[in-house]
Enzyme design. Structure first.
Site, PDB file in Angstrom:
ATOM      1  N   HIS A 185       0.710  -0.987   0.493  1.00 38.54           N
ATOM      2  CA  HIS A 185       0.014  -0.456  -0.266  1.00 38.54           C
ATOM      3  C   HIS A 185       0.906   1.085   0.058  1.00 38.54           C
ATOM      4  O   HIS A 185       1.640   1.593   0.461  1.00 38.54           O
ATOM      5  CB  HIS A 185      -1.215   0.139   0.929  1.00 38.54           C
ATOM      6  CG  HIS A 185      -1.923  -0.950   0.729  1.00 38.54           C
ATOM      7  ND1 HIS A 185      -2.111  -1.604   2.409  1.00 38.54           N
ATOM      8  CD2 HIS A 185      -2.481  -1.418  -0.040  1.00 38.54           C
ATOM      9  CE1 HIS A 185      -3.485  -2.850   2.215  1.00 38.54           C
ATOM     10  NE2 HIS A 185      -3.492  -3.006   0.450  1.00 38.54           N
ATOM     11  N   GLU A 188       1.440   3.879   2.883  1.00 38.45           N
ATOM     12  CA  GLU A 188       2.344   3.360   4.230  1.00 38.45           C
ATOM     13  C   GLU A 188       3.933   3.515   4.481  1.00 38.45           C
ATOM     14  O   GLU A 188       4.825   2.156   4.705  1.00 38.45           O
ATOM     15  CB  GLU A 188       1.505   1.620   4.427  1.00 38.45           C
ATOM     16  CG  GLU A 188       0.147   1.755   4.282  1.00 38.45           C
ATOM     17  CD  GLU A 188      -0.650   0.279   4.271  1.00 38.45           C
ATOM     18  OE1 GLU A 188       0.507  -0.544   4.534  1.00 38.45           O
ATOM     19  OE2 GLU A 188      -1.309   0.361   4.127  1.00 38.45           O
ATOM     20  N   ARG A 243      -3.209   4.680  -2.301  1.00 38.90           N
ATOM     21  CA  ARG A 243      -3.120   3.625  -1.834  1.00 38.90           C
ATOM     22  C   ARG A 243      -3.129   2.159  -2.408  1.00 38.90           C
ATOM     23  O   ARG A 243      -1.914   1.793  -2.477  1.00 38.90           O
ATOM     24  CB  ARG A 243      -4.233   3.062  -1.232  1.00 38.90           C
ATOM     25  CG  ARG A 243      -4.703   2.258   0.237  1.00 38.90           C
ATOM     26  CD  ARG A 243      -5.444   1.679   0.657  1.00 38.90           C
ATOM     27  NE  ARG A 243      -6.110   0.236   0.361  1.00 38.90           N
ATOM     28  CZ  ARG A 243      -5.853  -0.375   1.934  1.00 38.90           C
ATOM     29  NH1 ARG A 243      -5.699  -0.053   2.727  1.00 38.90           N
ATOM     30  NH2 ARG A 243      -6.784  -1.880   1.924  1.00 38.90           N
ATOM     31  N   HIS A 313       2.984  -3.531   7.207  1.00 36.10           N
ATOM     32  CA  HIS A 313       1.398  -2.962   6.415  1.00 36.10           C
ATOM     33  C   HIS A 313       1.659  -1.563   7.273  1.00 36.10           C
ATOM     34  O   HIS A 313       2.402  -2.452   8.576  1.00 36.10           O
ATOM     35  CB  HIS A 313       0.214  -2.906   6.566  1.00 36.10           C
ATOM     36  CG  HIS A 313       0.204  -3.764   5.191  1.00 36.10           C
ATOM     37  ND1 HIS A 313      -1.288  -4.151   4.585  1.00 36.10           N
ATOM     38  CD2 HIS A 313       0.709  -5.456   5.040  1.00 36.10           C
ATOM     39  CE1 HIS A 313      -1.552  -4.649   3.498  1.00 36.10           C
ATOM     40  NE2 HIS A 313      -0.281  -5.380   4.104  1.00 36.10           N
ATOM     41  N   GLU A 387       0.471  -5.333  11.507  1.00 36.23           N
ATOM     42  CA  GLU A 387       0.117  -3.512  10.750  1.00 36.23           C
ATOM     43  C   GLU A 387       1.302  -2.383  11.343  1.00 36.23           C
ATOM     44  O   GLU A 387       0.475  -2.674  12.859  1.00 36.23           O
ATOM     45  CB  GLU A 387      -1.305  -3.659  11.109  1.00 36.23           C
ATOM     46  CG  GLU A 387      -2.162  -3.926  10.787  1.00 36.23           C
ATOM     47  CD  GLU A 387      -2.093  -3.315   8.930  1.00 36.23           C
ATOM     48  OE1 GLU A 387      -2.545  -2.189   8.941  1.00 36.23           O
ATOM     49  OE2 GLU A 387      -2.907  -4.471   8.103  1.00 36.23           O
TER      50      GLU A 387
END
Ligand SMILES: *[C@@H]1O[C@H](CO)[C@@H](O)[C@H](O)[C@H]1NC(C)=O
Ligand SMILES: *[C@@H]1O[C@H](CO)[C@@H](O)[C@H](O)[C@H]1NC(C)=O
Ligand SMILES: *[C@@H]1O[C@H](CO)[C@@H](O)[C@H](O)[C@H]1NC(C)=O
Ligand SMILES: *[C@@H]1O[C@H](CO)[C@@H](O)[C@H](O)[C@H]1NC(C)=O
Ligand SMILES: *[C@@H]1O[C@H](CO)[C@@H](O)[C@H](O)[C@H]1NC(C)=O
Length: 453
Positions: A185, A188, A243, A313, A387
């Site tokens: 993405h 990020e 994104r 991510h 994440e």
């Protein structure tokens, strides 16, 4: 009239530098809301759809849930209207980011490091544009040619080469592969920063750190620093909050597929959109995108050697295990949870950053077509999405001064997983032969016993 419009437009294109066609988010705000009732949820969904607000967490309005965090970007001209409406409906909110553009400017490196600087010492505590990451990869391969090769993986939609770095010690022993990709993405940015940090840490320390040296005797590390290169470049040059990738749909009336909804795992079934203007557009079919196809073809070819698939991510501070939608839990769910929790504990031990561990269907929101689910489905036993920081204070705009602590703590989580692979997944009893950490206490106790007697 058409003529003068044309002139205005072309003048606009000519303005150089910061004022070029880069989207600006001046005084846009990100609000934090925890809706308390179903009525409040409905009102927020209505506000989102009528005013076209930008959801950061969750990504889809149907996933807004009472009692759960909501982060939403409100364009500057609508801020007052939205706040008034929230007040009227007695929905309490907190301003997380008072000026999105100001924060976006902060994450840009203060002085653009020139190519010369890359040569004189790469700065890992800054975010880097793609051309510098390309050059970094070349440098890394040259500087550590005994250990690193840069390999071609495929081409992006806009015809840029995708390379992964293979860190591999020459050996005729059977080995296992750990795969890690970053930057699927575009916005990020902390994710590619971590892949680079990871490579640096391994290479700078493998001679002096016996643990890393041991890992490398039996594990090959495959690192794809930026998966979505076109999108990453777009996020630097045009839209900091982009994104997806950059493939056109509907004759170029909208762009980009969410590459992490484009893999062949329950593709298109939940947590996706078929509208190509959506941030979670899943593409026209599984692996419709060249970037997805490049990764998937490679992973399929190597799958029997890959013990662990990691995809990095931000944001949310989570270690996500398969699966993203509530099909039955994976057969090795207990192992996945146990290893994930151990990794999170190691991470938290560094700076106290709290992480949650579990499948998205339980701790985030349902989704389909992710690379993590797909990798597990085709038989790779350990598969996780990280994440990284933070929990929403800065969201996608994590300031550069958090690169170092984020990477340091994440390194501990990843090496914990590597350690587990080393102990549990090596073919042919390599562990016993090298007297690794697990066996070490046993070896020691034998030695000690001898000494005592
Ligand atoms: C490669 O080595 C040179 C010479 O030692 C050094 O200046 C440079 O920073 C290194 N590059 C990277 C990316 O490590
Ligand atoms: C795209 O453009 C072509 C030619 O103008 C047209 O035939 C086609 O229907 C269009 N497709 C879509 C999805 O709009
Ligand atoms: C996706 O998986 C299904 C079976 O689950 C298979 O029939 C299909 O060919 C796969 N598609 C791709 C693009 O690999
Ligand atoms: C995912 O879907 C299942 C089944 O529809 C549902 O029970 C569960 O609550 C959903 N998870 C989330 C996080 O929304
Ligand atoms: C994130 O965590 C910090 C420290 O734990 C806390 O102070 C802050 O309120 C949290 N922010 C959000 C948006 O949850």
């Amino acid at each position: 009239m058409w003529l003068s419009l044309g002139i205005v437009f072309s003048l606009g294109m000519l303005i150089p530098g910061k004022l070029s066609l880069k989207l600006q988010y001046d005084r846009d705000q990100v609000l934090h809301i925890v809706p308390e009732t179903f009525q409040q949820v409905q009102h927020l969904q209505l506000l989102h759809s009528t005013l076209l607000l930008d959801l950061w967490k969750p990504l889809m309005p149907e996933d807004i849930t009472a009692g759960e965090d909501l982060h939403i970007r409100v364009p500057a001209p609508l801020v007052q209207e939205v706040k008034d409406s929230l007040d009227q409906h007695m929905i309490s909110y907190r301003v997380l980011i008072p000026d999105v553009q100001e924060l976006a400017d902060l994450s840009m490196p203060r002085e653009r490091s020139s190519h010369k600087q890359v040569r004189e010492g790469y700065v890992y505590t800054q975010y880097h544009p793609m051309e510098e990451i390309y050059e970094w990869m070349t440098q890394i391969q040259e500087n550590y040619s005994e250990l690193v090769t840069q390999n071609f993986l495929g081409m992006t939609f806009e015809n840029r080469p995708m390379y992964y770095l293979q860190i591999s010690q020459p050996s005729n022993k059977p080995k296992k592969i750990i795969w890690m990709d970053c930057g699927i993405h575009a916005r990020e940015w902390i994710s590619p920063a971590f892949c680079q940090w990871f490579v640096k840490e391994i290479l700078q320390n493998y001679k002096s750190d016996p643990k890393i040296r041991r890992f490398l005797q039996h594990l090959d590390l495959y690192v794809l620093p930026v998966l979505n290169i076109d999108g990453y470049i777009y996020s630097w040059k045009t839209d900091r909050l982009w994104r997806k990738n950059r493939s056109p749909y509907m004759n170029g009336t909208c762009y980009g597929t969410d590459l992490n909804r484009n893999f062949n795992s329950s593709w298109g079934s939940i947590g996706v959109s078929f509208d190509c203007s959506s941030n979670v557009f899943c593409g026209s079919e599984p692996e419709s995108e060249p970037e997805t196809r490049a990764v998937a073809e490679f992973i399929r070819r190597k799958k029997s050697d890959i013990a662990c698939f990691l995809t990095i991510h931000s944001y949310g501070q989570l270690i996500l295990s398969p699966y993203g939608s509530t099909t039955k839990p994976p057969s090795n769910n207990e192992e996945l949870m146990q290893v994930g929790k151990k990794a999170a504990a190691a991470l938290t031990g560094k700076y106290g950053t709290s992480y949650k561990v579990g499948p998205p269907s339980l701790i985030l929101y349902n989704n389909s077509g992710s690379s993590r689910d797909w990798a597990h489905m085709i038989g790779i036993p350990l598969s996780y999405t990280f994440e990284l920081r933070d929990n929403g204070t800065y969201g996608f705009l994590l300031p550069a001064d958090q690169i170092q602590p984020t990477c340091e703590e994440t390194m501990l989580a990843v090496t914990t997983i590597m350690d587990y692979v080393y102990q549990e997944y090596l073919p042919g009893g390599a562990v016993v032969l090298t007297c690794s950490s697990l066996a070490l206490s046993l070896c020691l106790s034998i030695v000690l016993t001898w000494t005592v007697y």
